[in-house]
Design a protein around this motif. Structure first.
Motif, PDB file in Angstrom:
ATOM      1  N   ALA A 124      30.251  29.965  49.190  1.00 23.22           N
ATOM      2  CA  ALA A 124      30.279  30.037  47.733  1.00 23.22           C
ATOM      3  C   ALA A 124      31.508  30.829  47.294  1.00 23.22           C
ATOM      4  CB  ALA A 124      29.009  30.697  47.214  1.00 23.22           C
ATOM      5  N   PRO A 125      32.189  30.378  46.253  1.00 28.39           N
ATOM      6  CA  PRO A 125      33.478  30.980  45.910  1.00 28.39           C
ATOM      7  C   PRO A 125      33.391  32.404  45.384  1.00 28.39           C
ATOM      8  CG  PRO A 125      32.833  29.341  44.277  1.00 28.39           C
ATOM      9  CD  PRO A 125      31.866  29.217  45.410  1.00 28.39           C
ATOM     10  N   ILE A 126      34.433  33.143  45.636  1.00 26.72           N
ATOM     11  CA  ILE A 126      34.732  34.406  44.974  1.00 26.72           C
ATOM     12  C   ILE A 126      35.843  34.077  43.982  1.00 26.72           C
ATOM     13  CG2 ILE A 126      35.469  36.789  45.260  1.00 26.72           C
ATOM     14  CD1 ILE A 126      32.867  36.208  46.701  1.00 26.72           C
ATOM     15  N   TYR A 127      35.630  34.368  42.718  1.00 30.60           N
ATOM     16  CA  TYR A 127      36.575  33.826  41.722  1.00 30.60           C
ATOM     17  C   TYR A 127      36.942  34.851  40.656  1.00 30.60           C
ATOM     18  CZ  TYR A 127      32.627  33.474  38.467  1.00 30.60           C
ATOM     19  OH  TYR A 127      31.586  33.769  37.636  1.00 30.60           O
ATOM     20  N   THR A 128      38.006  34.534  39.935  1.00 31.61           N
ATOM     21  CA  THR A 128      38.435  35.308  38.775  1.00 31.61           C
ATOM     22  C   THR A 128      38.726  34.358  37.628  1.00 31.61           C
ATOM     23  OG1 THR A 128      40.047  36.861  37.891  1.00 31.61           O
ATOM     24  CG2 THR A 128      40.845  35.287  39.519  1.00 31.61           C
ATOM     25  N   GLU A 129      38.471  34.817  36.417  1.00 29.50           N
ATOM     26  CA  GLU A 129      38.841  34.063  35.223  1.00 29.50           C
ATOM     27  C   GLU A 129      40.065  34.666  34.543  1.00 29.50           C
ATOM     28  OE1 GLU A 129      34.916  32.128  33.357  1.00 29.50           O
ATOM     29  OE2 GLU A 129      34.998  34.306  33.109  1.00 29.50           O
ATOM     30  N   GLN A 130      40.643  35.716  35.134  1.00 29.87           N
ATOM     31  CA  GLN A 130      41.707  36.474  34.487  1.00 29.87           C
ATOM     32  C   GLN A 130      43.099  36.146  35.001  1.00 29.87           C
ATOM     33  OE1 GLN A 130      40.352  40.361  35.554  1.00 29.87           O
ATOM     34  NE2 GLN A 130      38.986  40.556  33.787  1.00 29.87           N
ATOM     35  N   GLY A 131      43.188  35.462  36.130  1.00 31.53           N
ATOM     36  CA  GLY A 131      44.471  35.322  36.798  1.00 31.53           C
ATOM     37  C   GLY A 131      45.547  34.660  35.976  1.00 31.53           C
ATOM     38  N   ARG A 132      45.197  33.695  35.143  1.00 28.88           N
ATOM     39  CA  ARG A 132      46.215  32.973  34.369  1.00 28.88           C
ATOM     40  C   ARG A 132      46.801  33.813  33.232  1.00 28.88           C
ATOM     41  NH1 ARG A 132      46.575  27.804  35.900  1.00 28.88           N
ATOM     42  NH2 ARG A 132      44.807  26.903  37.029  1.00 28.88           N
ATOM     43  N   ARG A 133      46.173  34.932  32.929  1.00 30.67           N
ATOM     44  CA  ARG A 133      46.687  35.794  31.861  1.00 30.67           C
ATOM     45  C   ARG A 133      47.505  36.949  32.413  1.00 30.67           C
ATOM     46  NH1 ARG A 133      41.282  35.030  30.411  1.00 30.67           N
ATOM     47  NH2 ARG A 133      40.743  37.221  30.807  1.00 30.67           N
ATOM     48  N   GLY A 134      47.793  36.873  33.705  1.00 34.38           N
ATOM     49  CA  GLY A 134      48.565  37.938  34.317  1.00 34.38           C
ATOM     50  C   GLY A 134      47.663  38.988  34.920  1.00 34.38           C
ATOM     51  N   VAL A 135      48.253  39.816  35.758  1.00 31.62           N
ATOM     52  CA  VAL A 135      47.509  40.854  36.451  1.00 31.62           C
ATOM     53  C   VAL A 135      47.603  42.149  35.662  1.00 31.62           C
ATOM     54  CG1 VAL A 135      47.249  42.156  38.594  1.00 31.62           C
ATOM     55  CG2 VAL A 135      47.976  39.760  38.663  1.00 31.62           C
ATOM     56  N   SER A 136      46.449  42.685  35.254  1.00 31.11           N
ATOM     57  CA  SER A 136      46.423  43.938  34.506  1.00 31.11           C
ATOM     58  C   SER A 136      46.700  45.097  35.460  1.00 31.11           C
ATOM     59  CB  SER A 136      45.068  44.122  33.841  1.00 31.11           C
ATOM     60  OG  SER A 136      44.066  44.294  34.827  1.00 31.11           O
ATOM     61  N   PRO A 137      47.014  46.274  34.918  1.00 30.09           N
ATOM     62  CA  PRO A 137      47.278  47.429  35.801  1.00 30.09           C
ATOM     63  C   PRO A 137      46.117  47.749  36.733  1.00 30.09           C
ATOM     64  CG  PRO A 137      48.016  47.885  33.565  1.00 30.09           C
ATOM     65  CD  PRO A 137      47.285  46.575  33.508  1.00 30.09           C
ATOM     66  N   GLY A 138      44.912  47.432  36.304  1.00 30.61           N
ATOM     67  CA  GLY A 138      43.757  47.713  37.159  1.00 30.61           C
ATOM     68  C   GLY A 138      43.455  46.621  38.162  1.00 30.61           C
ATOM     69  N   GLY A 139      44.233  45.536  38.161  1.00 33.20           N
ATOM     70  CA  GLY A 139      43.997  44.434  39.078  1.00 33.20           C
ATOM     71  C   GLY A 139      43.069  43.394  38.481  1.00 33.20           C
ATOM     72  N   LEU A 140      42.703  42.415  39.260  1.00 27.42           N
ATOM     73  CA  LEU A 140      41.842  41.328  38.818  1.00 27.42           C
ATOM     74  C   LEU A 140      40.386  41.591  39.206  1.00 27.42           C
ATOM     75  CD1 LEU A 140      44.003  38.237  39.877  1.00 27.42           C
ATOM     76  CD2 LEU A 140      43.737  39.167  37.577  1.00 27.42           C
ATOM     77  N   MET A 141      39.480  41.224  38.310  1.00 35.62           N
ATOM     78  CA  MET A 141      38.047  41.292  38.619  1.00 35.62           C
ATOM     79  C   MET A 141      37.635  40.025  39.345  1.00 35.62           C
ATOM     80  SD  MET A 141      34.995  42.531  38.580  1.00 35.62           S
ATOM     81  CE  MET A 141      34.985  43.912  37.410  1.00 35.62           C
ATOM     82  N   LEU A 142      37.111  40.179  40.551  1.00 38.22           N
ATOM     83  CA  LEU A 142      36.617  39.049  41.317  1.00 38.22           C
ATOM     84  C   LEU A 142      35.090  39.021  41.246  1.00 38.22           C
ATOM     85  CD1 LEU A 142      38.833  39.196  44.533  1.00 38.22           C
ATOM     86  CD2 LEU A 142      39.087  37.682  42.569  1.00 38.22           C
ATOM     87  N   HIS A 143      34.544  37.835  40.990  1.00 40.96           N
ATOM     88  CA  HIS A 143      33.100  37.654  40.914  1.00 40.96           C
ATOM     89  C   HIS A 143      32.608  36.899  42.142  1.00 40.96           C
ATOM     90  CE1 HIS A 143      32.812  39.014  36.764  1.00 40.96           C
ATOM     91  NE2 HIS A 143      33.779  38.180  36.436  1.00 40.96           N
ATOM     92  N   ASP A 144      31.483  37.333  42.682  1.00 41.47           N
ATOM     93  CA  ASP A 144      30.774  36.590  43.709  1.00 41.47           C
ATOM     94  C   ASP A 144      29.926  35.546  42.993  1.00 41.47           C
ATOM     95  OD1 ASP A 144      28.988  35.596  45.577  1.00 41.47           O
ATOM     96  OD2 ASP A 144      28.464  37.543  46.408  1.00 41.47           O
TER      97      ASP A 144
END
Length: 404
Positions: A124-144
């Motif tokens: 099952a994927p680990i995913y982010t919905e934020q990547g296309r908006r660039g990487v914030s200083p805190g990094g990307l949130m990955l969801h299980d």
């Protein structure tokens, strides 16, 4: 309106069910789906050109196989004229694929449809919905995807922050179901599944899967999840999943369904077309129903769904020879049985185990159960079976099948 045509289910097959991260983990849901589709063609001699479409159910898809049914069909050798799509009704997805196929056949839209369910919860994927908006200083949130889907399935108006386990604990409190009763039911499930394995009862429905390995391919031909060595003491030693926040919690990994990998498929058509194609019908669809309820108590949604399906069939629980109620949680099964007045040790109930013992590969479970009950009915000299399952988010499906 034209009268609806009769529908039969032919050649329901399934792969073995693998544990999370277990023997089938190297294979994707598409890989497993292709295996069972090819086996379906091989065992029936069905010309793939006769199949109008493949409906693929999957709960945790990726864009490696968009419109899953179509991609799996093409990879399995079906012609480009075979259409396909993907559906998701969570735990009910596999059965919904069968019912969608049935509606196409009943109305004459299609003559032959393959219902396919597959899941690789190990992948099952680990995913982010934020990547296309660039990487914030805190990094990307990955969801299980596995965990996230259980938290968001009720939407914003019906939050389920503790997921399915929290819902199960609510039923424990509502119905006053003890930890001991849950563990006893889980043990019964494993014993029935292990007995079925040892007797060879699953043999006709199983499709062996070849898994690549460092020392060459390994053939997997039996379910990995049933535990022959489990005991009440072993089950009782497991800690409740929500025990830290709730001293009364009772739901454990041992009295809950597994996270699993598997695929299953069947042919849905009319009796007349089955005869023309040399197919032997296994089951006839009698009636079905869907019901919705509070997402926080989704585990008892099979009660209204099954009651309505039985009412539409003009029968009651006493008329059934097999009752296949998917075991999402022991507490959820026991709550449904309490409402129906069915005993937990009723021999008609999951005669060969279910989600707790065999496993619950979300998108495949509905057709896995169908394959099992198709062989249970003649073995028990029975005529009528109920298949029903709760669905995360507050839904349930139920269908009545007759031995064809």
């Amino acid at each position: 309106m034209t009268e609806l045509r009769e529908v039969v289910v032919c050649a329901p097959l399934r792969t073995p069910v693998g544990r999370m991260g277990g023997v089938l983990a190297p294979l994707s849901a598409r890989d497993l789906g292709v295996v069972v589709l090819r086996a379906l063609l091989d065992r029936t001699g069905l010309d793939p050109a006769a199949v109008d479409g493949v409906i693929g159910s999957q709960g945790y898809p990726t864009m490696e196989s968009p419109a899953f049914g179509r991609v799996a069909a093409l990879d399995a050798g079906f012609p480009v004229t075979t259409t396909g799509y993907q559906l998701d009704r969570r735990c009910g997805s596999g059965l919904q694929a069968v019912l969608n196929a049935a509606m196409e056949v009943q109305t004459g839209v299609s003559d032959v449809v393959v219902a396919l369910g597959a899941e690789s919860m190990s992948n099952a994927p680990i995913y982010t919905e934020q990547g296309r908006r660039g990487v914030s200083p805190g990094g990307l949130m990955l969801h299980d995807a596995l965990a996230r889907g259980r938290e968001t399935v009720g939407g914003v108006n019906f939050p389920t922050p503790e997921g399915n386990v929290g819902s199960a604990e609510l039923l424990r409190a509502d119905y006053g179901i003890s930890r001991e009763a849950q563990d006893a039911f889980a043990l019964q499930s494993h014993r029935r599944a292990v007995a079925a394995q040892q007797s060879g009862a699953f043999g006709a429905e199983l499709v062996p899967v070849e898994v690549p390995g460092r020392r060459g391919p390994v053939v997997v031909d039996r379910d990995e999840h049933p535990r022959a060595d489990t005991t009440l003491d072993a089950l009782g030693a497991l800690r409740p999943i929500l025990g830290r926040g709730d001293p009364d919690a009772t739901v454990t990994a041992g009295n809950s369904s597994g996270q699993n990998d598997a695929a299953a498929a069947c042919v849905v058509t009319t009796p007349e077309r089955a005869a023309e194609l040399g197919l032997d019908p296994a089951l006839r669809l009698v009636s079905w129903a869907v019901a919705g309820n509070d997402p926080l108590r989704f585990g008892v949604a099979p009660v209204p769904a099954a009651n309505l399906a039985l009412q539409r069939a003009g029968i009651g629980f006493d008329d059934l020879d097999v009752i296949e109620l998917n075991e999402a949680f022991a507490v959820q099964v026991l709550a449904c049985l309490a409402d129906w007045g069915v005993d937990a040790e009723d021999p008609r109930l999951n005669p060969q185990g279910s989600g707790i013992s065999i496993g619950h590969p979300i998108g495949a479970t509905g057709i896995r159960i169908l394959a099992t009950l198709a062989h249970e009915l003649p073995a028990l000299d029975g005529e009528l079976a109920l298949e029903t399952m709760c669905i995360g988010g507050g839904q349930a499906l139920a269908a009545v099948f007759a031995r064809a």
